[in-house]
Every structure is written in C-alpha cells, then in structure tokens.
Design a protein around this motif. Structure first.
Motif, PDB file in Angstrom:
ATOM      1  N   CYS A 183      32.326  41.423  45.375  1.00 16.06           N
ATOM      2  CA  CYS A 183      31.983  40.066  45.497  1.00 16.06           C
ATOM      3  C   CYS A 183      30.891  39.707  44.228  1.00 16.06           C
TER       4      CYS A 183
ATOM      5  N   ARG B 159      24.657  36.903  44.547  1.00 16.46           N
ATOM      6  CA  ARG B 159      24.195  35.685  45.290  1.00 16.46           C
ATOM      7  C   ARG B 159      22.759  35.292  45.012  1.00 16.46           C
TER       8      ARG B 159
ATOM      9  N   ILE C  79      31.366  34.905  52.909  1.00 12.72           N
ATOM     10  CA  ILE C  79      32.333  36.050  53.559  1.00 12.72           C
ATOM     11  C   ILE C  79      32.926  35.845  54.656  1.00 12.72           C
TER      12      ILE C  79
ATOM     13  N   ALA D 228      32.355  40.278  57.933  1.00  9.82           N
ATOM     14  CA  ALA D 228      30.713  40.174  57.933  1.00  9.82           C
ATOM     15  C   ALA D 228      30.236  41.049  59.153  1.00  9.82           C
TER      16      ALA D 228
ATOM     17  N   VAL E 281      30.976  47.028  54.631  1.00  4.43           N
ATOM     18  CA  VAL E 281      32.104  46.360  54.198  1.00  4.43           C
ATOM     19  C   VAL E 281      32.782  47.285  52.934  1.00  4.43           C
TER      20      VAL E 281
ATOM     21  N   ASN F 148      38.316  40.628  46.245  1.00  4.57           N
ATOM     22  CA  ASN F 148      38.630  39.294  46.776  1.00  4.57           C
ATOM     23  C   ASN F 148      37.812  38.313  45.904  1.00  4.57           C
TER      24      ASN F 148
ATOM     25  N   LEU G  34      35.645  36.032  46.322  1.00  9.83           N
ATOM     26  CA  LEU G  34      34.430  35.267  47.283  1.00  9.83           C
ATOM     27  C   LEU G  34      33.595  34.627  46.593  1.00  9.83           C
TER      28      LEU G  34
END
Length: 309
Positions: free
Chosen positions: A116, A119, A191, A196, A298, A307, A309
């Motif tokens: 990922c 954030r 996600i 999640a 995860v 992924n 994401l």
C-alpha cells in the motif's frame, strides 16, 4: 483558529454523546473480542452500515489511572514518538490551533506496508468536559492549503472520537481508581472493506496491548518530574459544557442543546504556547490501533500480493 466552530462544533459533541449512550439510531453492534492483561481489559465491537466503511467501538479500561493522565497520554505527540508505542507516524504538522477551545487542525502522514502507499490525513480535534468525563471529537476535514498528491494517498472519510471517564476498579475495592476509554472509529483508507475487516480482527489485540506499557512509562515520567509537552498542554485546553446541555440531550430538545452554556477551561501554562511548525497531533486513539491492526493482520494474510491501492 477562525473557523474552529465549523471544523468541530456542538453538533459533533451531540453525535458523540449519543454514540456513548447507545442511542444514535445506528445498527446493532457485533462483539468481536474480549481480552485482558493484569492491569487492562479490552472489548471491541463492529457494525456494518448500509453505506460506508465498517464502524468500530472499543472499551479499554486501565487500572490505577485517572482521566487526566489518560487524556494527556493520548494527546502527548512527543511522547508517542519518543516512546515508540506508536511507530507508524512518518511526519506531523500543526496547521491551526485555538488556545481558547483547544481545537487543533493537523496534518500527518502514516507508514503503510509495502503493498500500500502511505496515507495522509487532515484532521480537526476538540475536547469537551462533560461532568467529570472528557469527550474528544476527531474527524477528517478539507484543507485547500495542502494540495493533493498521488502519494501519500489522502484519507478523506475519517472519524475517530472517544470518551474518557473514571470507572470502578475490577478488583472490587469500591473505588473509581480505573479509567475507561470508549472509542468510536471508522475511516475509508481505500482498501476493500472485507479485507480491512479481516486484517483488523487478526491484528487488533496485538496492537492494543502495546498501549498499556506506554501508559505506565508515561506515568513514571510524569512522576519523575518530566514536564508536559506542548501537545499535552493543548489537550488540557477544553470546553466545559453546562448542565442545560445534558438536559437538552436527555429530553431531545434542540433548543436546550443549542443554548447550553459553554465555558473554556484553560491550563495557565497553555497561554504561553506558540504555534510551531512541528507541534502536532501525532495521531489520535485509533492511530495506534485500527490502522496498525489492519497492517499486521492484512500483511500476514496477503503478503506478497502487490495491490495498486
């Protein structure tokens, strides 16, 4: 802070109070887990609204702790970084702060696992004192002064609010020597919700149990005479809500709610705080809990899957 009432206002306190009292009108909560350490107990619930991400509620009770200590602990960004009980924070910055109400608008970036992107969050936070309990509302807010970037990915839908209050010790000594934190949290990190939920269920307790040693280290530091940090002093600036507010909530009288008396509560030392470039809210209660739980859970299940994401 010119727009602090728009950032976090009385309507947000009303919503949190109803969540705490269990009459917010949402779906029923489903119990996820119940765990305990010698000086801490933890329970967690989840519910799935028709629209939006899963919502979580948790109750954490610390023995031999006061609401003021726990409030300062979770608001002390500098200790959160130095003690490393929450080690996912990459950067943080205070954008605005109000020394009358204690409202803060902050920006932070948090590290996510390799599959990922990181954030970023723009959040506003404000604390009210209702009786002997503290009600803190934290939510995502827009911010035109910080442009969006492809990385880190910004989280817009974010809500994390809590109530801190003294409770009776489970040891049966008849005294309110324990402290409970009721947390209500949901966010959309981009996600898939089902992934999640799996990650949070698997990783939640492993993250939560790290908080208790951090709190004990914080208590020892305060007892040894270490002064509170600037962010902890900001957490001590809150708004005392009058009795009319509670009566209005209990009677569902919007007029009484809106006319409730509010009195700012300021610590004298906080008057001398100066807005600094790096005085920040490292993360609120959930940051060391839900996002970390997601990552640990995860990662174990989906490691190796890259992924986008």
């Amino acid at each position: 802070m010119a727009n602090e009432d728009l950032a976090v206002g009385k309507a947000d306190l009303v919503n949190l109070w109803r969540l705490v009292e269990g009459n917010d009108g949402g779906p029923a909560w489903i119990k996820m887990m119940e765990k305990a350490l010698p000086n801490m107990t933890y329970q967690a619930w989840r519910r799935d609204p028709q629209n939006g991400p899963p919502q979580y509620q948790s109750s954490t009770i610390f023995e031999n702790a006061t609401p003021d200590e726990v409030r300062d602990f979770f608001g002390d960004d500098e200790f959160r970084m130095s003690n490393k009980w929450d080690d996912m924070l990459i950067s943080h910055q205070t954008l605005e702060e109000c020394q009358t109400t204690g409202t803060m608008k902050v920006h932070w970036v948090r590290k996510f696992p390799f599959f990922c992107s990181d954030r970023e969050y723009i959040i506003a936070r404000r604390i009210w004192k209702l009786g002997s309990a503290y009600y803190c509302v934290t939510k995502g807010v827009p911010c035109s002064s910080i442009p969006r970037r492809s990385k880190p990915r910004r989280v817009d839908l974010y809500y994390s609010s809590w109530c801190i209050r003294a409770v009776e010790s489970r040891r049966g000594n008849g005294g309110s020597t324990a402290c409970e934190i009721l947390l209500f949290h949901h966010e959309d990190m981009g996600i898939p919700y089902e992934i999640a939920k799996i990650g949070i269920r698997q990783g939640m307790w492993g993250c939560v149990k790290r908080i208790e040693p951090g709190l004990r280290a914080y208590q020892k530091a305060r007892a040894a005479g270490e002064p509170p940090s600037p962010s902890a002093l900001m957490a001590r600036i809150n708004t005392k809500v009058g009795d009319n507010f509670v009566r209005g909530l209990e009677s569902n009288s919007d007029q009484d709610i809106m006319e409730a008396e509010e009195k700012p509560v300021k610590n004298r030392m906080a008057r001398f705080l100066v807005l600094g470039g790096a005085v920040a809210l490292a993360c609120t209660l959930d940051q060391g809990l839900l996002t970390k739980a997601l990552i640990f859970g995860v990662a174990r299940r989906f490691v190796g899957q890259r992924n986008t994401l």
